[in-house]
Design a protein around this motif. Structure first.
Motif, mmCIF file in Angstrom:
data_model
loop_
_atom_site.group_PDB
_atom_site.id
_atom_site.type_symbol
_atom_site.label_atom_id
_atom_site.label_comp_id
_atom_site.label_asym_id
_atom_site.label_seq_id
_atom_site.Cartn_x
_atom_site.Cartn_y
_atom_site.Cartn_z
ATOM 1 N N ASP A 1 37.805 105.015 146.221
ATOM 2 C CA ASP A 1 38.341 104.538 147.497
ATOM 3 C C ASP A 1 37.346 103.619 148.204
ATOM 4 O OD1 ASP A 1 36.557 106.606 148.017
ATOM 5 O OD2 ASP A 1 37.708 107.396 149.708
ATOM 6 N N GLY A 2 36.044 103.915 148.086
ATOM 7 C CA GLY A 2 35.029 103.040 148.668
ATOM 8 C C GLY A 2 35.020 101.681 147.996
ATOM 9 N N ASN A 3 35.129 101.690 146.680
ATOM 10 C CA ASN A 3 35.218 100.420 145.951
ATOM 11 C C ASN A 3 36.429 99.619 146.404
ATOM 12 O OD1 ASN A 3 33.084 101.468 144.518
ATOM 13 N ND2 ASN A 3 34.111 101.471 142.532
ATOM 14 N N GLY A 4 37.562 100.321 146.517
ATOM 15 C CA GLY A 4 38.803 99.644 146.869
ATOM 16 C C GLY A 4 38.747 98.982 148.230
ATOM 17 N N LYS A 5 38.134 99.640 149.201
ATOM 18 C CA LYS A 5 38.052 99.061 150.549
ATOM 19 C C LYS A 5 37.206 97.794 150.564
ATOM 20 C CE LYS A 5 38.649 103.502 152.915
ATOM 21 N NZ LYS A 5 37.977 104.576 153.724
ATOM 22 N N LEU A 6 36.091 97.829 149.862
ATOM 23 C CA LEU A 6 35.234 96.646 149.812
ATOM 24 C C LEU A 6 35.870 95.534 148.982
ATOM 25 C CD1 LEU A 6 31.655 98.187 149.526
ATOM 26 C CD2 LEU A 6 32.835 97.292 151.540
ATOM 27 N N ASP A 7 36.547 95.917 147.897
ATOM 28 C CA ASP A 7 37.244 94.911 147.093
ATOM 29 C C ASP A 7 38.287 94.182 147.947
ATOM 30 O OD1 ASP A 7 35.770 95.724 144.908
ATOM 31 O OD2 ASP A 7 37.376 96.943 144.034
ATOM 32 N N GLN A 8 38.998 94.949 148.770
ATOM 33 C CA GLN A 8 40.020 94.355 149.628
ATOM 34 C C GLN A 8 39.390 93.410 150.642
ATOM 35 O OE1 GLN A 8 43.160 94.154 149.515
ATOM 36 N NE2 GLN A 8 43.534 93.209 151.520
ATOM 37 N N ALA A 9 38.276 93.832 151.259
ATOM 38 C CA ALA A 9 37.581 92.961 152.218
ATOM 39 C C ALA A 9 37.120 91.677 151.541
ATOM 40 C CB ALA A 9 36.383 93.709 152.812
ATOM 41 N N TRP A 10 36.679 91.794 150.305
ATOM 42 C CA TRP A 10 36.229 90.618 149.550
ATOM 43 C C TRP A 10 37.386 89.663 149.277
ATOM 44 C CZ3 TRP A 10 34.754 90.232 143.755
ATOM 45 C CH2 TRP A 10 33.868 89.158 143.563
ATOM 46 N N ARG A 11 38.540 90.221 148.922
ATOM 47 C CA ARG A 11 39.709 89.380 148.672
ATOM 48 C C ARG A 11 40.156 88.668 149.945
ATOM 49 N NH1 ARG A 11 41.080 93.839 145.227
ATOM 50 N NH2 ARG A 11 42.356 94.795 146.853
ATOM 51 N N VAL A 12 40.062 89.356 151.069
ATOM 52 C CA VAL A 12 40.423 88.731 152.338
ATOM 53 C C VAL A 12 39.515 87.533 152.607
ATOM 54 C CG1 VAL A 12 40.443 89.043 154.842
ATOM 55 C CG2 VAL A 12 41.432 90.806 153.365
#
Length: 235
Positions: A157-168
């Motif tokens: 879940d931590g990876n996913g949140k940062l991945d999403q911020a990166w995509r944004v």
């Protein structure tokens, strides 16, 4: 890698480059096992001690002649079992008896891992690297993260949140783009960076990301693992 036509044994010898083989990207070498040709920064150099013991020289710093390999760990292990590596090294070095340690593949993987961690440590000290989920997420949303890395034991879940911020920040929402999971855990990563509980890492400088991309790509290739390169990077 580019595959040259009709390579001879002489072409495969140790460090000797083919005339006009070097490019603007760097010196070209041939893998003594496959015969394929690539920049030496993408290959792994093997050195031989005065008593004939083969050892990894992943930083290409050992004195004397060396031989280069570009195969992955599975390919290397097969070449050792079949005697192909010993034969290729004998032709390349033209010395006395050669000893290949049983743990050579593991020693190469460990040396590549140490080289990557040392490079990350240098980037941390130079200020081109961020740790801490909140800092990384904020920087990523502003489009200032060139490469995103996660420790092997980071929570999904931590990876996913940062991945999403990166995509944004990269304006690539919906692409599935994500950071790269490193083949090291948070404990080893923290020691390398000299920081407490380093779980996620962000490179904020394009040149720094390119340097890490090179070290990481070589390690992942040897391990037989693929990785999606960071935007603008090529592993």
């Amino acid at each position: 890698m580019r595959k040259p036509p009709n390579d001879t044994v002489a072409d495969l010898a140790a460090d000797a480059p083919t005339p006009s083989a070097d490019t603007a990207e760097g010196p070209i070498r041939r893998c003594i096992l496959s015969g394929e040709r690539d920049e030496r920064t993408h290959l792994i150099r093997l050195a031989i001690s005065p008593d004939g013991v083969v050892a990894p020289d992943v930083r290409a710093k050992a004195p004397g002649r060396g031989a280069w390999i570009g195969v992955d760990r599975t390919g290397l292990e097969e070449a050792i079992v079949k005697g192909k590596l010993k034969g290729a090294l004998a032709r390349a070095f033209k010395t006395g008896p050669i000893t290949i340690p049983d743990d050579l593949p593991q020693a190469i993987e460990e040396a590549l891992t140490r080289a990557l961690l040392d490079r990350l440590g240098l980037e941390a000290r130079s200020g081109t690297l961020l740790t801490g989920s909140d800092r990384i997420a904020e920087t990523a949303r502003r489009g200032k993260v060139m490469m995103l890395l996660h420790a092997s034991d980071a929570a999904a879940d931590g990876n996913g949140k940062l991945d999403q911020a990166w995509r944004v920040g990269n304006e690539t929402e919906g692409s599935g783009e994500r950071g790269i999971v490193l083949p090291v855990d948070r404990t080893r990563l923290s020691v390398a960076l000299g920081r407490d509980n380093a779980v996620h890492v962000a490179l904020t400088d394009h040149r720094a990301a390119a340097r890490i991309d090179q070290f990481l790509g070589r390690l992942l290739h040897f391990k037989g693992e693929g990785a999606e390169p960071a935007p603008g990077m090529t592993i």
